[in-house]
Scaffold this motif. Sequence first.
Motif, PDB file in Angstrom:
ATOM      1  N   SER A   5     -40.445  45.224  14.726  1.00  0.00           N
ATOM      2  CA  SER A   5     -40.716  45.692  16.087  1.00  0.00           C
ATOM      3  C   SER A   5     -40.084  44.785  17.134  1.00  0.00           C
ATOM      4  N   PHE A   6     -40.001  43.472  16.856  1.00  0.00           N
ATOM      5  CA  PHE A   6     -39.372  42.574  17.827  1.00  0.00           C
ATOM      6  C   PHE A   6     -37.909  42.927  18.017  1.00  0.00           C
ATOM      7  N   LYS A   7     -37.207  43.135  16.917  1.00  0.00           N
ATOM      8  CA  LYS A   7     -35.781  43.501  16.996  1.00  0.00           C
ATOM      9  C   LYS A   7     -35.610  44.827  17.716  1.00  0.00           C
ATOM     10  N   ASN A   8     -36.423  45.823  17.361  1.00  0.00           N
ATOM     11  CA  ASN A   8     -36.287  47.142  17.978  1.00  0.00           C
ATOM     12  C   ASN A   8     -36.606  47.098  19.468  1.00  0.00           C
ATOM     13  N   ASP A   9     -37.660  46.376  19.838  1.00  0.00           N
ATOM     14  CA  ASP A   9     -38.018  46.249  21.253  1.00  0.00           C
ATOM     15  C   ASP A   9     -36.943  45.481  22.015  1.00  0.00           C
ATOM     16  N   SER A  10     -36.379  44.460  21.384  1.00  0.00           N
ATOM     17  CA  SER A  10     -35.322  43.676  22.033  1.00  0.00           C
ATOM     18  C   SER A  10     -34.114  44.547  22.343  1.00  0.00           C
ATOM     19  N   VAL A  11     -33.691  45.334  21.373  1.00  0.00           N
ATOM     20  CA  VAL A  11     -32.530  46.199  21.581  1.00  0.00           C
ATOM     21  C   VAL A  11     -32.803  47.184  22.711  1.00  0.00           C
ATOM     22  N   ARG A  12     -33.969  47.785  22.688  1.00  0.00           N
ATOM     23  CA  ARG A  12     -34.307  48.778  23.720  1.00  0.00           C
ATOM     24  C   ARG A  12     -34.305  48.143  25.117  1.00  0.00           C
ATOM     25  N   LEU A  13     -34.908  46.973  25.259  1.00  0.00           N
ATOM     26  CA  LEU A  13     -34.980  46.334  26.569  1.00  0.00           C
ATOM     27  C   LEU A  13     -33.620  45.822  27.027  1.00  0.00           C
ATOM     28  N   ILE A  14     -32.835  45.274  26.106  1.00  0.00           N
ATOM     29  CA  ILE A  14     -31.506  44.766  26.464  1.00  0.00           C
ATOM     30  C   ILE A  14     -30.593  45.907  26.898  1.00  0.00           C
ATOM     31  N   LEU A  15     -30.665  47.030  26.203  1.00  0.00           N
ATOM     32  CA  LEU A  15     -29.836  48.173  26.592  1.00  0.00           C
ATOM     33  C   LEU A  15     -30.254  48.711  27.963  1.00  0.00           C
ATOM     34  N   ALA A  16     -31.558  48.730  28.232  1.00  0.00           N
ATOM     35  CA  ALA A  16     -32.023  49.186  29.547  1.00  0.00           C
ATOM     36  C   ALA A  16     -31.541  48.237  30.643  1.00  0.00           C
ATOM     37  N   GLU A  17     -31.597  46.941  30.377  1.00  0.00           N
ATOM     38  CA  GLU A  17     -31.127  45.955  31.353  1.00  0.00           C
ATOM     39  C   GLU A  17     -29.615  46.022  31.521  1.00  0.00           C
ATOM     40  N   ARG A  18     -28.910  46.323  30.434  1.00  0.00           N
ATOM     41  CA  ARG A  18     -27.451  46.456  30.540  1.00  0.00           C
ATOM     42  C   ARG A  18     -27.095  47.585  31.496  1.00  0.00           C
ATOM     43  N   THR A  19     -27.777  48.712  31.361  1.00  0.00           N
ATOM     44  CA  THR A  19     -27.534  49.845  32.256  1.00  0.00           C
ATOM     45  C   THR A  19     -27.874  49.484  33.697  1.00  0.00           C
ATOM     46  N   ARG A  20     -29.002  48.810  33.882  1.00  0.00           N
ATOM     47  CA  ARG A  20     -29.435  48.449  35.235  1.00  0.00           C
ATOM     48  C   ARG A  20     -28.471  47.448  35.876  1.00  0.00           C
ATOM     49  N   LEU A  21     -28.001  46.482  35.090  1.00  0.00           N
ATOM     50  CA  LEU A  21     -27.071  45.496  35.624  1.00  0.00           C
ATOM     51  C   LEU A  21     -25.745  46.146  36.008  1.00  0.00           C
ATOM     52  N   VAL A  22     -25.238  47.014  35.155  1.00  0.00           N
ATOM     53  CA  VAL A  22     -23.983  47.705  35.468  1.00  0.00           C
ATOM     54  C   VAL A  22     -24.131  48.517  36.752  1.00  0.00           C
ATOM     55  N   ASP A  23     -25.242  49.216  36.890  1.00  0.00           N
ATOM     56  CA  ASP A  23     -25.477  50.007  38.101  1.00  0.00           C
ATOM     57  C   ASP A  23     -25.480  49.116  39.347  1.00  0.00           C
ATOM     58  N   SER A  24     -26.075  47.940  39.239  1.00  0.00           N
ATOM     59  CA  SER A  24     -26.132  47.025  40.384  1.00  0.00           C
ATOM     60  C   SER A  24     -24.751  46.472  40.722  1.00  0.00           C
ATOM     61  N   LEU A  25     -23.968  46.144  39.697  1.00  0.00           N
ATOM     62  CA  LEU A  25     -22.655  45.559  39.936  1.00  0.00           C
ATOM     63  C   LEU A  25     -21.671  46.582  40.497  1.00  0.00           C
TER      64      LEU A  25
END
Length: 350
Positions: free
Chosen positions: A256-276
């Motif tokens: 669950s740690f790995k799966n949650d990490s991937v999900r949160l990192i991908l969400a942050e990647r999208t959010r960061l790209v949108d901001s940049l």
Amino acid sequence: MNFENFILPHIWNLKPYSSARDEFKGKEGIFLDANENPLGSGVSENWNRYPDPLQLAIKDQLADIKSCSTNQIFLGNGSDEAIDLLMRMTCQSGVHNIILCPPTYGMYEVSASINHIEQRKVSLSKNYQLDVEGILQTVDQNTRLLFLCSPNNPTGNKLKRSDIYTLIESFKTGFVVIDEAYIDFSDEPSFILELAKYPQVIVMQTLSKAYGLASLRLGMAFAHPTLIQLLNKIKPPYNIGGATQEIVFKALNNPSFKNDSVRLILAERTRLVDSLQNIPDIIQIYPSDANFILVHFKRATELFNYLIESQLITRNRSSVALCEDSIRITIGLSEENDKLVQLIKQFYSA
């Protein structure tokens, strides 16, 4: 596939070192065989006994996770160990060569240089895809390894799967090594699932990224059992320490740690790209299938130094061919990504 044709004869015929834990695999008894300290370790946990040289408990876990057999798995001290062993297993200095596709992971070149192996470089295209024709034209009868990194580092994008298939099916003089260090962040299936069909393929993965175990230095190679046997034959006897094996075993039991990490990192990647994307001085944000993005900035090196002055550390890739004026940014925590965007805006507004 006749593996013997592509393995150095002295490696193929090598008699491996036999360790004490190779000769007796049990866990119970009075151990007077390995010259260990019988008094313990002087710390709260005892590490006085040598670890399993083949890491079988972890391999049993990974076989289930990766949908393969334990005899298809090699574990190394980071993926770098597998890279080095593959070169020593297949390439004779002054005779054989390998093919690299820059920009890509730098340790392929470093390891080849250490082993004094000829490197033939076929650059990626401007959109960071493989030059299939150029690669095939560069191959000769002495080309033993073709390294493909997908998703690629430092560009972040996945390589076209159809191009990888073409190379696998056309490359007849050695092995295609597919480095999948960032596969957990991609929607592509792993080539581990293709090993039965393509015995010339070697897949590398890591626990350093999605699993958050970079400090433990555990890399994985997946291949035909014959190749795994050879890697085990030439590796150091106890290349993965007992503490690492114990911690990794626990981590793999907590998916669950790995799966949650991937999900949160991908969400942050999208959010960061949108901001940049709202910053006009950014020339291009390259597509990413990894836990980082590559961004083409105006005055990239100046920005990189400005960020360091604020104790925000990124990776300047401006000196890498095809990555001029680009910075590689690892996806951080939400507040870290917000700080990054804030500092970039401050730099360009000054």
